[in-house]
Design a protein around this motif. Structure first.
Motif, PDB file in Angstrom:
ATOM      1  N   VAL A 196     -39.043   2.589   3.593  1.00 30.59           N
ATOM      2  CA  VAL A 196     -39.868   2.374   2.682  1.00 30.59           C
ATOM      3  C   VAL A 196     -41.191   3.254   2.559  1.00 30.59           C
ATOM      4  O   VAL A 196     -41.766   3.074   3.820  1.00 30.59           O
ATOM      5  CB  VAL A 196     -39.986   1.076   2.283  1.00 30.59           C
ATOM      6  N   GLN A 252     -42.906   2.657  -4.189  1.00 31.00           N
ATOM      7  CA  GLN A 252     -44.460   2.647  -4.108  1.00 31.00           C
ATOM      8  C   GLN A 252     -45.106   3.967  -3.604  1.00 31.00           C
ATOM      9  O   GLN A 252     -46.200   4.186  -3.400  1.00 31.00           O
ATOM     10  CB  GLN A 252     -44.822   1.612  -2.980  1.00 31.00           C
ATOM     11  N   LYS A 301     -46.847   0.543 -10.474  1.00 33.39           N
ATOM     12  CA  LYS A 301     -46.354   1.338  -9.293  1.00 33.39           C
ATOM     13  C   LYS A 301     -47.362   2.702  -9.384  1.00 33.39           C
ATOM     14  O   LYS A 301     -47.873   2.750 -10.652  1.00 33.39           O
ATOM     15  CB  LYS A 301     -45.166   1.662  -9.264  1.00 33.39           C
ATOM     16  N   SER A 353     -36.047  -5.968  -3.123  1.00 29.83           N
ATOM     17  CA  SER A 353     -35.069  -5.280  -3.492  1.00 29.83           C
ATOM     18  C   SER A 353     -34.602  -4.318  -2.488  1.00 29.83           C
ATOM     19  O   SER A 353     -33.477  -3.978  -2.465  1.00 29.83           O
ATOM     20  CB  SER A 353     -35.818  -3.925  -4.471  1.00 29.83           C
ATOM     21  N   SER A 354     -35.130  -3.657  -1.561  1.00 34.48           N
ATOM     22  CA  SER A 354     -34.895  -2.767  -0.604  1.00 34.48           C
ATOM     23  C   SER A 354     -33.710  -3.330   0.257  1.00 34.48           C
ATOM     24  O   SER A 354     -32.830  -2.507   0.768  1.00 34.48           O
ATOM     25  CB  SER A 354     -36.050  -2.490   0.579  1.00 34.48           C
TER      26      SER A 354
END
Ligand SMILES: *Cc1c(COP(=O)(O)O)cnc(C)c1O
Length: 393
Positions: free
Chosen positions: A136, A165, A195, A86-87
């Protein structure tokens, strides 16, 4: 043993969660019920930002951030190679070019040296406009935000924190504790069940101090609404967090603050202490080869992780696969996050190539994530560590 035992968590919270679900069912306010705003207010206060805007999932949260900043064709966005798809997917979906940056081999987070190198290459080449950094908070550990902030300011880049996360993590900045999801110009998180703070379905949120961006996020998530729902001023999406998930999250968030973040840090510490006690821990990568040693997660001074994963490293892919299979034979689930770096993903074939990410490649073949969650018992952790000792012998 479960990898992340969400049913055990439900056992602890059952009464409150059942009540919350029932009261939403009775209220009839299934979309935009009062729990949604209440949750947004509580999350913003905890994280320490002015605005929290809930949405349908963590991927949409990243997409909404990209749309707010008009990230699109001609733009280059720097993103760590070692992350969930996704990132980078959300950047590419908007038509921009994701530039994959290698990660630090001890924290698994974006490597500021490689970021500088990749930025210089994009700049020198002059084909794309360097626009933003997506960093991230991998496995619960905040990215090196103080360094990233300096670099972004110096070079006119926007900072997007993918905190899917990372929720609950923190960094002590100048003696003050700053929480994850407050580090980006815009930050995002996910409430996917596994998560650190998860709901019972999909959910996500956007965090920012910027008034205009918060207003844009609120518009984009409801079909680009203007002054009211049937006044549409931009092309948007349908991306709401439903009332049921918000009500469940309110219960889970209370437990998260009161004990779960603390419990999971104790669980992670216990793993590390037991591995050290048993003499299984290598001090550096070179030592991994000697007698099946392993490396434990490294938390830099002043950083707090929310432990989305407890991830060890072994010598090579053969050892990793043998350890994973051995644990499986003992009914202990262990997972490979992640087997493939972004630059090696089929979907990104044909994208501009800004060079290798050797650390990410090496992590992909040597990492193994062990069972961890707030309600894992000492006995369970002991049995995982014992099994790893046994595999080693
Ligand atoms: C899970 C995750 C996302 C996406 O969240 P969803 O809610 O599943 O859409 C984005 N980035 C990272 C790093 C993730 O781990």
């Amino acid at each position: 043993m479960e990898f992340r035992d969400l049913k055990r968590q439900y056992d602890f919270l059952k009464e409150e969660i059942d009540d919350a679900i029932k009261s939403v069912a009775l209220s009839g306010a299934y979309i935009n019920g009062p729990a949604v705003k209440e949750l947004e207010n509580e999350l913003a206060e905890y994280v320490g930002v002015k605005h929290c805007i809930s949405c349908a999932n963590g991927t949409d949260a990243l997409t909404i951030a990209s749309k707010i900043w008009n990230i699109g064709p001609g733009d280059a966005v720097f993103v760590p190679d070692f992350t969930f798809f996704s990132s980078a997917e959300t950047i590419a979906a908007e038509g921009a070019v994701p530039v994959f940056v290698d990660v630090d081999e001890y924290t698994f987070n974006i490597d500021c040296k490689d970021l500088e190198a990749k930025f210089s290459r994009v700049k020198a080449e002059g084909k794309f406009n360097p626009k933003a950094i997506v960093a991230v908070d991998l496995f619960g550990l905040p990215a090196p935000w103080p360094e990233l902030k300096g670099f972004a300011e110096q070079n006119g880049l926007l900072l997007l924190e993918d905190g899917a996360q990372g929720f609950g993590g923190a960094i002590a900045v100048d003696g003050e504790k700053k929480r994850a999801c407050s580090f980006g110009d815009i930050s995002t998180t996910s409430f996917f069940p596994a998560k650190p703070l998860g709901c019972y379905g999909d959910g996500g949120a956007i965090f920012t101090d910027n008034e205009d961006w918060a207003a844009m996020a609120n518009s984009l998530k409801v079909h680009g609404k203007g002054s009211f729902k049937y006044d549409n001023v931009r092309i948007g999406m349908n991306s709401r967090l439903d009332t049921l998930q918000a009500a469940i999250l309110l219960v889970k968030f209370k437990a998260f603050k009161e004990r779960e973040l603390d419990f999971i840090n104790k669980a992670a510490d216990l793993y590390t202490n037991l591995f050290v006690e048993k003499g299984l821990v290598a001090d550096c990568r070179e030592e991994l080869g000697h007698g099946k040693m392993l490396m434990v997660p490294q938390i830099p001074q002043g950083y707090l992780s929310s432990w989305a994963q407890y991830t060890i490293r072994v010598k090579d892919s053969e050892s990793r696969n043998s350890l994973q299979a051995f644990l499986k034979s003992k009914s202990i689930p262990a997972m490979v996050y992640y087997p493939t770096g972004m630059h090696a993903q089929t979907a990104f074939k044909g994208f501009a190539d800004y060079g290798p990410c050797p650390v990410c490649d090496s992590l992909c073949s040597t990492v193994l994530s062990l069972p961890v969650h707030p309600y894992i018992t000492k006995e369970e952790i002991n049995s995982v560590v014992d099994s790893i000792s046994e595999w080693r012998a």
